[in-house]
Scaffold this active site. Structure first.
Site, PDB file in Angstrom:
ATOM      1  N   ARG B 298     -54.867  -3.442   8.108  1.00  0.00           N
ATOM      2  CA  ARG B 298     -56.088  -4.123   7.661  1.00  0.00           C
ATOM      3  C   ARG B 298     -56.271  -5.314   8.587  1.00  0.00           C
ATOM      4  O   ARG B 298     -55.597  -6.330   8.424  1.00  0.00           O
ATOM      5  CB  ARG B 298     -55.903  -4.562   6.207  1.00  0.00           C
ATOM      6  CG  ARG B 298     -57.165  -5.019   5.504  1.00  0.00           C
ATOM      7  CD  ARG B 298     -56.824  -5.781   4.246  1.00  0.00           C
ATOM      8  NE  ARG B 298     -56.441  -7.138   4.566  1.00  0.00           N
ATOM      9  CZ  ARG B 298     -55.624  -7.907   3.841  1.00  0.00           C
ATOM     10  NH1 ARG B 298     -55.066  -7.447   2.753  1.00  0.00           N
ATOM     11  NH2 ARG B 298     -55.339  -9.136   4.225  1.00  0.00           N
ATOM     12  N   HIS B 302     -58.548  -9.321   3.063  1.00  0.00           N
ATOM     13  CA  HIS B 302     -58.602  -8.308   1.999  1.00  0.00           C
ATOM     14  C   HIS B 302     -60.049  -8.073   1.588  1.00  0.00           C
ATOM     15  O   HIS B 302     -60.530  -6.944   1.544  1.00  0.00           O
ATOM     16  CB  HIS B 302     -57.777  -8.765   0.796  1.00  0.00           C
ATOM     17  CG  HIS B 302     -57.977  -7.912  -0.413  1.00  0.00           C
ATOM     18  ND1 HIS B 302     -57.518  -6.615  -0.480  1.00  0.00           N
ATOM     19  CD2 HIS B 302     -58.609  -8.144  -1.599  1.00  0.00           C
ATOM     20  CE1 HIS B 302     -57.851  -6.093  -1.651  1.00  0.00           C
ATOM     21  NE2 HIS B 302     -58.513  -6.997  -2.344  1.00  0.00           N
ATOM     22  N   TYR B 311     -51.027 -16.168   4.290  1.00  0.00           N
ATOM     23  CA  TYR B 311     -49.838 -15.328   4.092  1.00  0.00           C
ATOM     24  C   TYR B 311     -49.426 -14.493   5.302  1.00  0.00           C
ATOM     25  O   TYR B 311     -48.441 -13.783   5.241  1.00  0.00           O
ATOM     26  CB  TYR B 311     -50.015 -14.411   2.871  1.00  0.00           C
ATOM     27  CG  TYR B 311     -51.283 -13.579   2.884  1.00  0.00           C
ATOM     28  CD1 TYR B 311     -51.358 -12.404   3.623  1.00  0.00           C
ATOM     29  CD2 TYR B 311     -52.404 -13.974   2.163  1.00  0.00           C
ATOM     30  CE1 TYR B 311     -52.513 -11.638   3.642  1.00  0.00           C
ATOM     31  CE2 TYR B 311     -53.571 -13.215   2.168  1.00  0.00           C
ATOM     32  CZ  TYR B 311     -53.618 -12.050   2.903  1.00  0.00           C
ATOM     33  OH  TYR B 311     -54.759 -11.299   2.930  1.00  0.00           O
TER      34      TYR B 311
END
Ligand code: TPP
Ligand code: TPP
Ligand code: MG
Ligand code: MG
Lengths: 325, 405, 405, 325
Positions: B298, B302, B311
């Site tokens: 990805r 998100h 993160y």
């Protein structure tokens, strides 16, 4: 043509008729095949319609309902059995977030004619999770219809109608009435699925109930009659939608209402009925709507269920309290 | 299309760093491992699990098992795959931009996952049925769903803006994993009908942890349902790396349920096409379910609400950019002479047109009528809904009368 | 205790017919396959999956991997295992009889599963924690739970009649599979505490299909929790044979989650003891979860409400009777001279005493006080419960006043 | 000592305090660690307390609650986050059949001090399943306590109390109020967890609400005041138990009650409150208890939520209807 049969048998016959007339109807669940279900409600169906119509599933309720949804998307009309009331919860997510909402989500493009049969309620001396009445947890969820028959004839016809419905229907079977016999006429013209029925006329107070409690309410009315009180008994038959018009009509006449169900009173059907009927009949009611039901405690072990469940005395007590206003 | 695959032992792979590892360090050490892998890339057996037909450099490599499934592919079809990926990415970028402009409430970008989606999507047949998550814009494209239809739910005008049965492409499903069971049930129905269609269920690495996905493995195996589970392992479930979901590669999950699992290079559109075709054909032949793990990345957030800098580091993304699915096929098209500048230029123009069309369509998308609230809760109606609709109407009308508010 | 295991290649196995097969025909052809297996039993490698230390004839067979875990076992301990199984069976039979007499509402018999339960139960250490289903009467016995306590819920006087923390034996759990997650969480806590205890979760072949069990595999693997999943595959989930739950042997499920799975002869108490010890020690050493599939047979009905004649034939039961776990150990004790007639006679008497004690205890078991209804819904109280209790008290009192009803 | 902070921050501070003072407290859920949760409610906690206290879990809600139960059995006090209201249903079985019932099942031997945090409610323009109000589905279940703070101070203190409670507590966080600021005094003496609070005194009618609707009800009261109507506003704070005494006291004074919540009216909290208060205050009520809430339809897409959610006008409309009796 009418025949007397036990409620379990009436449901069996209704499923048989549906399997027979519509090749898209499937019956699925744990032990519904060879065993015919732990209550024998599906007895003989697999033998007659084969394993591809009457399907023993893996032991996983979310899987059962989730695959039933998929089968419905493919054009089937699955009738799913949850073995006992307390075991519906692993499937709750599929029921609430998928089954209930897919019609709205698809703006009406997708219909999910799935029937979920749940033997429910107590009074059979069973162990934990086998005696619960979770209907309120489904009625609160838009997109579902929730019904519960109280006798063999309704059991038969309401199952026919539930299967024909293009909406998902949660069909609560009052398991302690499975063995009660009643007339079933397979050629009758059934009442609409979601309409209540006056099962006993009366003038002094209305008792409203569904499923297992209808029989009790009739007994209460009998007992009250001996004391000179005339109680009207309403079999609600459907919990969602609720036939408020019928309750209102009765209450406008009797001016008093007691709602009886096995489920806990707190946040139960009685709350919704009391709230709405009080709104509709504010000037008619001589007494607050009273509720008789389970306590706010987990369903107790069998040796306590008599105390937990509404019985003749408790309902009569509520009747007296109402009449005392 | 197997001519390029003769130079079989040249170092050529920077893409497959993590294949075949236990997954226990996924993410954190991405760059380093990629480097290491590049150095030892000649040892093909070091990554036994990963199916790859195109290297990141665009070289075609042989694969005895899966070559057959793309053997007849024409240059035109290859360009078609490229076009699909480019237009999907363009659409995706437009949607992201539209979210920034406030035209959408949210967007879930597929950036980086184009090959996994186009490869698998193009492997499906018209009569197959697809169950997506919320990120399968590329698969939707392959199924012929108008991309603007995908935007309705992200704009907040509906919860699903297409007829699933028009393109055999189910609605987006937000409750993670639940569609895997729908796909399984649908596939059970296909088998009952005696049809030779197949069903494909998409889900993510995070979704692999949901009980519903496990139950769909059980049901599909027991009923031998014609379903392909296509797991896009994009390394992240929001902020959680795949190691929070599993300690072994996800494709291995299948064998414990009694059906095959395959890990494919999810940035290799040819490999995704081949492996998915293989799996769908197994399904058609009555051989039951297959799990395909498309190992991909990805590349974006998100969703537009997410801030990945909290993160994960940039290095990881950079490493994966080198394995970009579109770049890879472009290199292949160029080196094989299957596409010329004209093709690329034309596609660029087509992209712009698509972007414009999407932009305009979104801006023109009307808000739903207020009464839509009550419209589709039930198929056969519900007394309470009728009552509430009537009350709502009276309430609305009261403003008109008062002329106020 | 390895002396008996020298005759390593004699035909000696009638028990392990189904081990290592795909499970796809489980049940229906039990007898035939057993016969076939008996004939070919010398080929040990034909059943690679099944761990067996005692043949149905009571002969000790060598096992390189697991012998160590029972190497030091004394004749006294062996007699102890035998005694455990006999008394458990006696208790179980008494409970079944009490149900027939109307003293219990229901009983779930463990008949046939004594070795699986006693073997695994005796493998646990005092500080380990056990999460049972509703059928682990033998494990309860090993944990020192007074068997009469198990009867409360079946009599309907409570929903769980013991303090889980007194014997580290959790309450019976009826909602299939849910305890696997509790065990996993508990094990996560053990690890957090830095303790070297282990946790064991029991469940059945049917339960293996539940999403909760799959999620417990995921969680325990990801957190490397010290938990043993002990699946008693007794071939049936009520009326459904194991093939309705899986098409491959259940122990194989584990590998897809990244931890080992082992199939053990569930009618061989020694093997169950050894394999469970091994798995518990792995857990203690920080090596994480293990799945043990104890391949056994539910010789009785599912519960006293069930009628197995509706869904299975007698032949299957007969075939399994030949592999009876108690008979097997008795043969071993007799042939090895570890027990004499006196022992067996004494045990018979002890059994009778136990039966009598259980009978009397059940009959003396008082009904719960009516107010128990309200007693334990909450730990810290709840206003509505107080209100309802008061109403209930007033209502009850009204009868006393009236002197009626 | 008091400090002004957003509700999300208040919960964060409360969790921090609990983690700090009780080594048995754990925080667990999807993305609660490094990310600090999608709403940043757990921001910084993993950094300060480590991965073994603040745990990123696999994506499986049943697993999260089920393992939290196991951890509680081992003596821990897990605070579990469900990422959004609509995603609690996969955990519903563990919550209803295990978490809620284990204390009763064990005759009080086992306590499960688990807090389940659920950001809930609408008004943030989100996609499906991100705006629901499922509190009634938990309140009906005995064994659970259900609370919902409306402001930063309550958010802080009610979290402290929820964590200290030996009963499982479902802690509904009104996500659209996360960014509203309010005073938090970490040295205050908090009100009892399950007591309602009069947040505005009035004489003509009582508005009862909790969570996100309290702010709205205050605004309604302001607007009504301009029209000369004096509304009392009750912040119920707890949905199970419900502080009926407080509602009764208020209604005995004002004689009129309107209950406001985002959840669908049908089988919602308002039904229970209406039913019980009508019973308790039958002779006091000048009007039926009215309810303002969601319709019996799946939560709509964002562009319709303004029509779906109670707002100033709809509550005022109900106020007017009540006063018209
Ligand atoms: C049942 C459920 N729980 C939580 C969420 C919130 N959520 C949305 S996406 C997501 C992560 C999904 O990760 P993955 O399955 O890997 O798919 P990806 O987003 O990476 O494509 C989460 C936790 C949800 N939508 N459904
Ligand atoms: C969630 C749930 N669904 C259904 C049931 C009803 N039920 C009780 S036992 C059983 C079969 C269990 O089979 P298995 O797991 O193999 O255990 P066994 O009874 O053979 O020991 C079923 C379906 C249940 N208790 N819980
Ligand atoms: Mg992912
Ligand atoms: Mg079994």
């Amino acid at each position: 043509m009418a025949e007397k049969m036990a409620m379990a048998k009436a449901i069996n016959e209704s499923l048989r008729r549906a399997l027979d007339t519509d090749p898209k109807v499937l019956v699925m669940g744990e032990d519904v095949g060879k065993l015919g279900g732990v209550f024998r409600v599906t007895d003989g169906l697999q033998k007659d319609f084969g394993e591809s119509r009457v399907i023993d599933t893996p032991l996983a309720e979310s899987g059962i309902v989730g695959t039933a949804i998929g089968l419905a998307l493919r054009g089937y009309r699955p009738v799913v059995e949850i073995q006992f009331d307390g075991f519906v919860f692993p499937a709750y997510d599929q029921i609430v977030t998928q089954l209930a909402k897919m019609h709205a989500r698809s703006l009406g493009k997708v219909k999910l004619p799935v029937v979920i049969r749940i033997p429910y309620g107590g009074g059979i001396g069973a162990v934990e999770h086998h005696s619960e009445s979770p209907e309120a947890l489904f009625a609160h969820v838009a997109g579902l219809k929730v019904v519960s028959p109280s006798n063999s004839s309704d059991a038969y016809w309401m199952m026919q109608q539930a299967i024909q419905s293009d909406d998902p229907v949660i069909y609560f079977e009052p398991k302690r009435r499975y063995w009660d016999k009643g007339e079933v006429d397979p050629e009758a013209i059934p009442a609409p699925l979601h309409k209540a029925r006056v099962v006993r006329e009366g003038t002094d107070l209305t008792l409203a109930a569904y499923g297992p409690m209808v029989k009790l309410c009739r007994e209460v009315a009998d007992a009250a009659a001996e004391e000179g009180k005339s109680l009207e008994v309403l079999d609600l038959r459907s919990v969602s939608p609720l036939d408020f018009d019928a309750v209102q009509a009765s209450v406008e006449k009797t001016r008093r209402l007691v709602v009886v169900h096995e489920a806990p009173v707190f946040f139960g059907s009685g709350a919704e009925i009391a709230a709405r009927i009080t709104e509709r009949c504010f000037y008619h009611l001589e007494a607050p709507v009273l509720r008789v039901g389970g306590y706010h405690a987990p369903y107790p072990p069998a040796r306590l269920e008599e105390e937990y469940l509404p019985d003749l005395d408790r309902v009569l007590d509520a009747v007296d309290r109402s009449l005392a206003y | 299309m197997t001519v390029e695959s003769s130079a079989a032992r040249k170092p050529r792979r920077t893409a497959a760093g993590k294949a075949g590892t236990t997954g226990s360090k996924t993410g954190a050490t991405g760059t380093k491992r990629t480097t290491r892998t590049t150095r030892s890339a000649a040892k093909k057996s070091a990554e036994p699990g990963l199916v790859q037909l195109l290297t990141p450099e665009g070289e075609r490599v042989e694969n005895a098992e899966y070559d057959a499934y793309v053997a007849g592919i024409t240059p035109e079809e290859l360009r078609g795959l490229y076009r699909d990926m480019v237009l999907t990415r363009r659409f995706d970028a437009e949607a992201t931009a539209l979210q920034r402009q406030g035209e959408l409430g949210l967007w879930a970008s597929l950036l980086g996952q184009e090959a996994a989606q186009i490869g698998s999507g193009r492997a499906t047949r018209e009569d197959d049925y697809v169950f997506p998550t919320y990120r399968e814009h590329g698969v939707a494209w392959c199924r012929g769903v108008d991309p603007t239809n995908l935007l309705g739910m992200f704009r907040g005008v509906n919860n699903g803006g297409w007829d699933p049965n028009s393109n055999n492409f189910h609605l987006y499903t937000i409750v993670i994993g639940s569609q895997a069971l729908h796909a399984t049930g649908y596939a059970m129905g296909v088998a009952k009908d005696g049809a030779d269609s197949a069903v494909i269920a998409y889900f993510g690495d995070g979704a692999s942890s949901q009980g519903d996905v496990a139950e769909s493995f059980t049901f599909s195996a027991v009923y031998n349902a014609p379903v392909v589970f296509f797991c896009q392992n994009n390394q992240w479930a929001i902020s959680e790396p795949t190691e929070k979901q599993t300690r072994v590669p996800l494709y291995q999950r299948a064998q414990g349920y009694g059906f095959p699992g395959v890990r494919v290079d999810g940035n290799d559109v040819l490999a995704c096409l081949a492996v998915t075709k293989w799996a769908l054909e197994r399904a058609r032949r009555g051989e039951g379910p297959t799990l395909v793990e498309a190992y991909t990345y990805r590349m974006g957030a998100h969703t537009t609400s997410d801030d990945p800098s909290r993160y994960r580091g940039d290095e990881e993304r950079l490493a994966w950019e080198a394995k970009d699915p579109i770049l890879r096929l472009r290199r292949h098209l160029e080196s094989s002479g299957h596409a010329d500048e004209g093709f690329f230029a034309e596609l660029e123009a087509e992209s712009e047109t698509l972007g414009k069309r999407v932009r305009e369509a979104v801006r023109a998308m009307p808000d739903p009528d207020h009464f839509a609230l009550f419209e589709h809760a039930y198929a056969d109606g519900h007394a309470l809904v009728d009552e509430e609709r009537a009350q709502f109407a009276a309430y609305q009308a009261s403003f008109a009368e008062e002329g106020g508010h």
